[in-house]
Each structure stands twice: as structure tokens, then as C-alpha cells.
Design a protein around this motif. Structure first.
Motif, PDB file in Angstrom:
ATOM      1  N   ASP A 110       0.839  -1.209   0.000  1.00 56.27           N
ATOM      2  CA  ASP A 110       0.000   0.000   0.000  1.00 56.27           C
ATOM      3  C   ASP A 110       0.872   1.257   0.000  1.00 56.27           C
ATOM      4  N   LEU A 111       1.905   1.276   0.837  1.00 59.26           N
ATOM      5  CA  LEU A 111       2.777   2.452   0.925  1.00 59.26           C
ATOM      6  C   LEU A 111       3.524   2.670  -0.384  1.00 59.26           C
ATOM      7  N   LEU A 112       3.990   1.574  -0.943  1.00 61.60           N
ATOM      8  CA  LEU A 112       4.713   1.631  -2.215  1.00 61.60           C
ATOM      9  C   LEU A 112       3.817   2.209  -3.303  1.00 61.60           C
ATOM     10  N   ALA A 113       2.576   1.733  -3.348  1.00 58.62           N
ATOM     11  CA  ALA A 113       1.629   2.237  -4.341  1.00 58.62           C
ATOM     12  C   ALA A 113       1.449   3.740  -4.170  1.00 58.62           C
ATOM     13  N   LYS A 114       1.319   4.171  -2.912  1.00 57.33           N
ATOM     14  CA  LYS A 114       1.080   5.597  -2.669  1.00 57.33           C
ATOM     15  C   LYS A 114       2.224   6.473  -3.144  1.00 57.33           C
ATOM     16  N   ILE A 115       3.459   6.021  -2.928  1.00 56.95           N
ATOM     17  CA  ILE A 115       4.559   6.933  -3.267  1.00 56.95           C
ATOM     18  C   ILE A 115       5.072   6.756  -4.693  1.00 56.95           C
ATOM     19  N   LEU A 116       4.666   5.667  -5.363  1.00 61.05           N
ATOM     20  CA  LEU A 116       5.227   5.446  -6.710  1.00 61.05           C
ATOM     21  C   LEU A 116       4.213   5.458  -7.843  1.00 61.05           C
ATOM     22  N   ILE A 117       2.920   5.373  -7.542  1.00 57.75           N
ATOM     23  CA  ILE A 117       1.950   5.233  -8.627  1.00 57.75           C
ATOM     24  C   ILE A 117       1.075   6.469  -8.772  1.00 57.75           C
ATOM     25  N   ASP A 118       1.148   7.100  -9.941  1.00 58.06           N
ATOM     26  CA  ASP A 118       0.165   8.103 -10.320  1.00 58.06           C
ATOM     27  C   ASP A 118      -0.916   7.399 -11.134  1.00 58.06           C
ATOM     28  N   LYS A 119      -2.039   8.055 -11.287  1.00 58.50           N
ATOM     29  CA  LYS A 119      -3.096   7.510 -12.140  1.00 58.50           C
ATOM     30  C   LYS A 119      -2.525   7.237 -13.535  1.00 58.50           C
ATOM     31  N   GLY A 120      -2.658   6.007 -13.997  1.00 60.16           N
ATOM     32  CA  GLY A 120      -2.164   5.662 -15.326  1.00 60.16           C
ATOM     33  C   GLY A 120      -0.698   5.253 -15.382  1.00 60.16           C
ATOM     34  N   SER A 121       0.014   5.306 -14.238  1.00 58.62           N
ATOM     35  CA  SER A 121       1.424   4.883 -14.244  1.00 58.62           C
ATOM     36  C   SER A 121       1.524   3.412 -14.606  1.00 58.62           C
ATOM     37  N   ARG A 122       2.537   3.082 -15.383  1.00 61.55           N
ATOM     38  CA  ARG A 122       2.756   1.683 -15.758  1.00 61.55           C
ATOM     39  C   ARG A 122       3.441   0.927 -14.624  1.00 61.55           C
ATOM     40  N   VAL A 123       2.840  -0.161 -14.217  1.00 62.83           N
ATOM     41  CA  VAL A 123       3.433  -1.033 -13.200  1.00 62.83           C
ATOM     42  C   VAL A 123       3.516  -2.431 -13.795  1.00 62.83           C
ATOM     43  N   LEU A 124       4.694  -3.026 -13.739  1.00 61.04           N
ATOM     44  CA  LEU A 124       4.903  -4.351 -14.327  1.00 61.04           C
ATOM     45  C   LEU A 124       4.771  -5.444 -13.267  1.00 61.04           C
ATOM     46  N   VAL A 125       4.109  -6.520 -13.631  1.00 60.19           N
ATOM     47  CA  VAL A 125       3.953  -7.652 -12.705  1.00 60.19           C
ATOM     48  C   VAL A 125       4.241  -8.961 -13.447  1.00 60.19           C
ATOM     49  N   GLU A 126       4.452 -10.023 -12.674  1.00 64.48           N
ATOM     50  CA  GLU A 126       4.639 -11.356 -13.258  1.00 64.48           C
ATOM     51  C   GLU A 126       3.308 -11.894 -13.792  1.00 64.48           C
ATOM     52  N   THR A 127       3.388 -12.971 -14.550  1.00 65.53           N
ATOM     53  CA  THR A 127       2.203 -13.664 -15.032  1.00 65.53           C
ATOM     54  C   THR A 127       2.234 -15.105 -14.522  1.00 65.53           C
ATOM     55  N   PRO A 128       1.334 -15.495 -13.648  1.00 67.74           N
ATOM     56  CA  PRO A 128       0.409 -14.675 -12.862  1.00 67.74           C
ATOM     57  C   PRO A 128       1.158 -13.991 -11.719  1.00 67.74           C
ATOM     58  N   THR A 129       0.420 -13.243 -10.893  1.00 70.84           N
ATOM     59  CA  THR A 129       1.056 -12.500  -9.795  1.00 70.84           C
ATOM     60  C   THR A 129       0.178 -12.563  -8.543  1.00 70.84           C
ATOM     61  N   TYR A 130       0.718 -12.015  -7.444  1.00 69.74           N
ATOM     62  CA  TYR A 130       0.005 -12.076  -6.161  1.00 69.74           C
ATOM     63  C   TYR A 130      -1.214 -11.145  -6.175  1.00 69.74           C
ATOM     64  N   LEU A 131      -2.365 -11.718  -5.898  1.00 66.25           N
ATOM     65  CA  LEU A 131      -3.641 -11.002  -5.903  1.00 66.25           C
ATOM     66  C   LEU A 131      -3.640  -9.797  -4.951  1.00 66.25           C
ATOM     67  N   GLY A 132      -3.065  -9.977  -3.764  1.00 68.65           N
ATOM     68  CA  GLY A 132      -3.035  -8.907  -2.766  1.00 68.65           C
ATOM     69  C   GLY A 132      -2.252  -7.688  -3.248  1.00 68.65           C
ATOM     70  N   ALA A 133      -1.241  -7.935  -4.095  1.00 68.02           N
ATOM     71  CA  ALA A 133      -0.477  -6.813  -4.645  1.00 68.02           C
ATOM     72  C   ALA A 133      -1.356  -6.052  -5.632  1.00 68.02           C
ATOM     73  N   LEU A 134      -2.069  -6.780  -6.475  1.00 66.64           N
ATOM     74  CA  LEU A 134      -2.980  -6.107  -7.411  1.00 66.64           C
ATOM     75  C   LEU A 134      -3.993  -5.269  -6.636  1.00 66.64           C
ATOM     76  N   GLN A 135      -4.501  -5.835  -5.524  1.00 66.24           N
ATOM     77  CA  GLN A 135      -5.487  -5.098  -4.722  1.00 66.24           C
ATOM     78  C   GLN A 135      -4.886  -3.859  -4.068  1.00 66.24           C
ATOM     79  N   ALA A 136      -3.632  -3.945  -3.662  1.00 64.89           N
ATOM     80  CA  ALA A 136      -2.978  -2.791  -3.030  1.00 64.89           C
ATOM     81  C   ALA A 136      -2.651  -1.710  -4.053  1.00 64.89           C
ATOM     82  N   PHE A 137      -2.316  -2.121  -5.275  1.00 59.27           N
ATOM     83  CA  PHE A 137      -1.933  -1.133  -6.294  1.00 59.27           C
ATOM     84  C   PHE A 137      -3.172  -0.447  -6.900  1.00 59.27           C
TER      85      PHE A 137
END
Lengths: 400, 400
Positions: A110-137
Motif C-alpha cells: 500500500d505504501l509503495l503504491a502511494k509513493i510510486l503510482i500516479d493515475k495511469g502509471s505503468r506497473v509491471l507484474v509477473e504472469t500470474p502474480t500475487y492477488l493482494g499486490a494487485l489489490q494494493a496497487f
């Protein structure tokens, strides 16, 4: 006007809240909480592994020696002795000043999302990835892009294609949730180099790394490039999740911003809990305790592998052999979808998580996640037999 | 390439993170943590009020009766018996299903910001207002608008002028942080009606409401319009802040979104802590315990009022008489600024928080916040004398 007689206010939700919807799968799985269902669905550590007696002793000691201190407001960075213990237990040189104690490692996301993600920012994840991370981002409204991944981890050529403009790459290299796979040493070396060359920072999530069965996993990515990675760890799997304690190791460029976000989020993680964990960890307790968790989970993984081998004969079901952690990843025969199978499996008394939940895009509908740590060996035998019966029936129904 | 030899990644911060800066005042106040300084600055409850023995007994019982359950992952909504206890202790009819347990009430502010604030959304606050709320809202990039307020609370005519488009009004009606003021009954009735007519939802923060000295404060705003208000409460002031437990009571329209945001933020608040608090609260413990806190804080408020009366003679310093809580609000003579006074006061061994920190806009530079609960009565006497000496010197210096 009388009490409660006032017109209702008009609550207007933020756009991000409109996107926050209960997952369909979570709703399905609520059914599986009913007694008698053998659940391979949850991500719950075995409560047999919680050191209850040690916590009892630690509570008593913490409250006896400095109860008022333990119960007072505390520093947002975390309890200093615990930050030192965290730094000391990691396999690279970590300054305790770079350690931030979080309310579970979920809060780190959650903290990482807050300080690194603007609306529309590209975030790369694995395929598949951890659901909780998607929910936090998701609340920060990123453009989540899935990077192709194989049994060894991230495909670095696909990473290069998708890297431009990415704020960070989120990876879970050890005994991944959901697949159970581990990123190999050559792949880590390759990924470290390519990510650095591409200028892509890495968020490395490592909740399961200590739960290896035969040999420890390769060195974390963060150890290879500490200023280019932020590392997330947890006490949930090696001690107990109910204390909600995790930690981040952050590069100097990020730490002050994470700390500000932490203050705004919950001021600090419970100081009492931090002191309890610090107390329990003294004198090398984890070195004695974690091997017992590894042995238990290995025996349960083996039980699940044996049961799958026995029950899935002739069914064209595939699965992997995780080297640690809590999860195994399976793939149903052609024509079967895990989401469709779930209610039939539940009818037969067994539950799992359909893999679709874990994809940022284009899910493989045949995949499913099986946890081997919550159910006992007997339950694993019964549950896998029930799962095989459900698959068999579905295959017959499809033919009919 | 060798380990640590990789080029650094380029961390790009979110726009909101650029706005998250350490407060100037927090930096000044770090000096005041040095031993020997009498601090009226902090918002720390007196640790004498923490029921350490009761917590000891509760810990032991929780771990003995169901250690594995207390240490396992738990529901995001909170521990069911605690949600029932919260609903039962509030002075209006609350369904436990509307109670969400949070990681301190600070987290409630963070969750509210996430589900209600888009970039540029108008959020109304009192003048002055709680700094921690401003910090929790800022990451969602609202347009914070201060509504005029007097000693009785919000000016409802100014509210009407500023209401159009507002997502919500944030108020702290009881023994406010920072001013110590309490919204009167007539003002509450007026505000409830006008806010409902204007369609402005209310976020009501009530961490101090139980800490009244002579009589309980009027009924909460939420009790008057439960679907038009969200209510935030805390166990930090009546039990202990180090467990990080608070709660929200949310209208039906908001609860599911708050719950989603809570799951994404930290999955759930520590289950072990929730069971401890639930255990301690059984059998009416708070009814016996809270009066002892009230008596202590009242005696310390009285000591501070007496010291002010004695030491500030002839200085044209003004202050109010809070009816509860932890803080008193003072105003320096014309020509003096609280921020400029602070280093001189610290030189004389006493610290406070300059009021400017608590304004969303146009701070009154002469105001300052004094906490009367952390320092002892003797320290209060010494500290207020030192503060008066600093003011006197500054006035002389200004004339010279």
C-alpha cells in the motif's frame, strides 16, 4: 426535525472506489468456509506452527519490564531493536536505518503504491502474480502490465519490450503466490542486470523465502542492487500472521517518502507487537523454529504430490513441484475451466482458488492454486480424491 | 558485473509523494525530545493511565484459551465480539455490521480519503483542524477548504458558502485537537440540519469524547443522521495507543468500499490485539477505568490553568478552558509569533506546538497548542513559568 429525520447526505465516491469491487472469487469462496469443506483455497499458515508458549512468555516479559512504554505511541520507523534484528537476519549488508516496520507486508505494498503510482502509471507484474499486490496497487489507478513469465520467472526480453515508462516491476521470486515457482539463479542474475540497464526499479516481495524444503533459494534481487530495489518481508509465515508485522528495506531515495506515507496511514505499527516479536526472536529462536515449519510443510507438500499422482491418473491434469512455501499450481485438462469446476468441487467437499484471480490480464482459465499447508495429511488425501472425482464428472458431463 | 556494481534504477515518485514533506514543526520538535525538556507539545496520553495489569491478564487468557486462533489471519471487518462491544457502547443504535475495526483511528482517515477523495475534490475542515487528518487526506490530493469556526464550532453560514461540490466535512466536535474546544448542543443541532440540507456528508472524529471532566459532551453528530455521517473512534485514549486499535461506524453506502480499502491496506488489524481489548473491556471495565483518567486529566488541566493565571499576569496572553480531552489553546500577545517563540522556549526548557501546523490555510501565527496530560503537575508549574519567561524576553527584545 427529529433525530434521524434528516435527509440523507449525498456520498460521492472517489473514482478509485468505483473500481474497488468484491472479487467474484472471494464471494464464491465464502461458501467454502462452511464446516466440513476441506479447503486448499486459503493462504493460512498452519496454526500448529505458531509459537504460542514463546509469545506467552514474551508478552509477560514485555508488560512486566516496560508495560507503559510498550503501550505508548511509538516511532513511525518501528522499534529500534527489531529494526536491528531485521537488518542482521538478511543475507546482505543492511543498515537498520533503511528498515521500516509495517503493519503486515500488505501495508508495504500500500505504501509503495502511494509513493510510486500516479493515475495511469505503468506497473509491471509477473504472469500470474500475487492477488493482494494487485489489490494494493489498484486504488492508485495504475496501468498494470503483465510481463511474460515461465517456470524460472520473468522473461527478460518481454520485460525489455514493456519497460519503457514503468515505475517499477513487482516480483515475488521465492515459492511464489500463486504458482509456488522459484526464480532460478541464472534468471535472477539476468533480471538484475537487465532491469538495471533498462532503469526499471524492482519491488521484491519475499514472504515465503524462509520456508524452503531442501535448500535455500538463491540470493534476493535486492542483495544484488540495494539502491535499485525495495524489499518486503513478513513475520506472518515464520511466527504468526495475527500480529500483523512485516517490514520493508528501502533505498535511501525512497525511505523518507515511505516514512511519511506510513505516518499518514497508521502513525506506527503496534509497538507492543513489535516488542513481543523482538523478544521472541532473541537468542536465535528463528534458527530453531523455522526448520520445524519447513519439515511440516514439506511433509504436506509430499502428501499432496502423492495424492495427485494417485488420484489424477489418466486425467491429464498437470502440476508443479514447489521447492518451498505454501502453494502448488495445477492445470486442468483442456476444456475445463477452474471457475466452472469450483462449485462442483465444493459440492464434493473441497475448495481451491481458480487461477484467474491472479492474472493482471488474459488469465489461463485452466489453472488453479492449491495450498498444502492448512489441511492435514488425511484431509489432503480426501480432498484431492474429491477434486479428482469432480474433474472426472465434469469431463464426462462435457462429453455428454 | 559484480554484485552492487549495477547502475542505479531511476525511481520516479508519484506526484502525491512530492507533496509529502516532513513538517517543519516536526523537525523543530525533534529537539524537544532531549532529556530535561518539559514538553507540552506531544499528544501522548499519560502512560500512568494504561491498565498494564489488566492487559497482562488478558494476554495470558487469550493465548491460553485460543492462542492459535488469536495468532491466525482474521476477518477484515474485525473481531466479531469486539464489533459488538463497540456497537453496544455507542450512544445511538448501531448495528455491529456497520462497525469496522481499524489500525488506530488514523487508518480510518486514510481509508476515508481513499474512497472519497479524487484529485482536486473539495474537502471541508474546521479552522483550525487536526494535523493528522490533513496528513491522511493529502496523499489523495484534495482541495482542502477551511470553514470559519468559533469557540462553539463550525460557522454554518460559512459552511453553506463553501459546501457546493464538497465530498465531506471533517469535524472533531469533542475537546478538539488542537483547540480543546467542544461544539455546543445548539451548534450541533444547527450543523446537522444545515449539512443535511446542503447534502454535505460529515466525517466525525471522536478520539477524546470519553475524556470529559464535569459532564459528558452533547450527542455525536452521527447519532443525529447515521446514514449521512461516518464516525471514527479510538481505543488509544481510554486504553492504550500502543495496540493501534480504532474503529469506524459507516453508513451502508460506504461500508463495502471501506472494507475493500481496508483489505488492500493491511488485510485486517491485529487479531491478537483485538481479542486483548475485547477481553479487557468485558464486565464494564471502561466504566470503572475511564473515570480515573478523567480525574487525572482534570487535575492536570486545573494545574495548567492555575499556572497560566499566575505566570502570565500582565502579558496579554489568552487561553481557553477545555471541558475535557488533552489540549488547551493559547494566543500570544500581538507581535509575537509562536513559531519564532518556540526555539526560545526550548532554550528555557519547555516545548509546545505552534498553532500554524493545524490550519489548512491562513494560520493565526499567534496561537499555540499546550497538552496538559503528559507532564506532571510539578512539571506543568515549572514549564508554564519557563514559557512566561520566554514570552517576557521576546516582548522585551521586540521593544528594544
Amino acid at each position: 426535525m427529529k433525530l434521524n429525520d434528516l435527509p440523507h447526505a449525498k456520498w460521492v465516491l472517489a473514482e478509485r472506489a468505483e473500481k474497488m469491487n468484491p472479487s467474484v472469487i472471494r464471494e464464491i469462496l465464502k461458501v467454502t468456509e462452511r464446516p466440513g469443506i476441506i479447503s486448499f483455497a486459503g493462504g493460512l499458515p498452519s496454526s500448529k506452527t505458531f509459537p504460542v508458549e514463546e509469545f506467552k512468555t514474551a508478552c509477560e516479559k514485555v508488560l512486566r519490564e516496560d508495560g507503559p512504554g510498550a503501550l505508548q505511541y511509538a516511532a513511525s520507523e518501528g522499534y529500534a531493536p527489531l529494526r536491528e534484528q531485521v537488518a542482521a537476519m538478511l543475507p546482505w549488508s543492511v543498515d537498520p536505518a533503511q528498515v521500516l516496520i509495517t503493519t503486515g507486508s500488505q501495508q508495504g505494498l500500500d505504501l509503495l503504491a502511494k509513493i510510486l503510482i500516479d493515475k495511469g502509471s505503468r506497473v509491471l507484474v509477473e504472469t500470474p502474480t500475487y492477488l493482494g499486490a494487485l489489490q494494493a496497487f489498484t486504488p492508485m489507478e495504475p496501468d498494470v502490465v503483465a510481463v511474460d513469465s515461465d517456470a524460472e520467472g520473468i522473461d527478460v526480453d518481454d520485460l525489455a519490450r514493456k519497460a519503457p515508462g514503468a515505475r517499477f516491476l513487482y516480483v515475488l521470486p521465492n515459492f511464489q503466490n500463486p504458482t509456488g515457482r522459484t526464480m532460478t539463479e541464472p534468471r535472477r542474475a539476468q533480471l538484475s542486470r537487465r532491469a538495471a540497464e533498462l532503469g526499471v526499479p524492482i519491488a521484491e516481495d519475499n514472504p515465503y523465502g524462509d520456508l524452503w524444503f531442501d535448500e535455500p533459494p538463491p540470493l534476493p534481487l535486492t542483495a544484488r542492487n540495494p539502491e535499485g530495489c525495495v524489499y518486503l518481508g513478513s513475520f506472518s509465515k515464520v511466527l504468526a500472521p495475527g500480529l500483523r508485522l512485516g517490514f520493508m528495506v528501502a533505498p535511501r531515495d525512497l525511505y523518507p517518502k515511505l516514512l511519511q506515507a506510513k505516518q499518514a496511514a497508521d502513525l506506527h505499527s503496534p509497538g507492543f507487537n513489535q516488542r513481543m516479536v523482538s523478544e521472541v526472536m532473541r537468542d536465535g529462536f528463528l534458527d530453531r523454529h523455522v526448520p520445524t515449519i519447513r519439515a511440516l510443510y514439506k511433509s504436506q507438500r509430499d502428501a499432496m504430490l502423492r495424492a495427485l499422482q494417485r488420484e489424477m491418473q489418466g486425467l491429464d491434469v498437470q502440476w508443479n513441484t514447489p521447492d518451498g512455501g505454501m502453494f502448488l499450481w495445477a492445470r486442468l485438462p483442456q476444456g475445463l475451466h477452474a471457475i466452472d469446476l469450483l462449485p462442483h468441487a465444493v459440492d464434493k467437499g473441497v475448495a481451491f482458488v481458480p487461477g484467474a484471480a491472479f492474472y493482471a490480464a488474459q488469465p489461463d482459465p485452466r489453472c488453479l492454486r492449491l495450498s498444502f499447508v492448512t489441511a492435514s495429511v488425511d484431509q489432503i488425501d480426501t480432498g484431492i480424491a474429491a477434486l479428482a472425482a469432480a474433474i472426472r464428472e465434469q469431463l464426462t458431463a462435457n462429453k455428454g
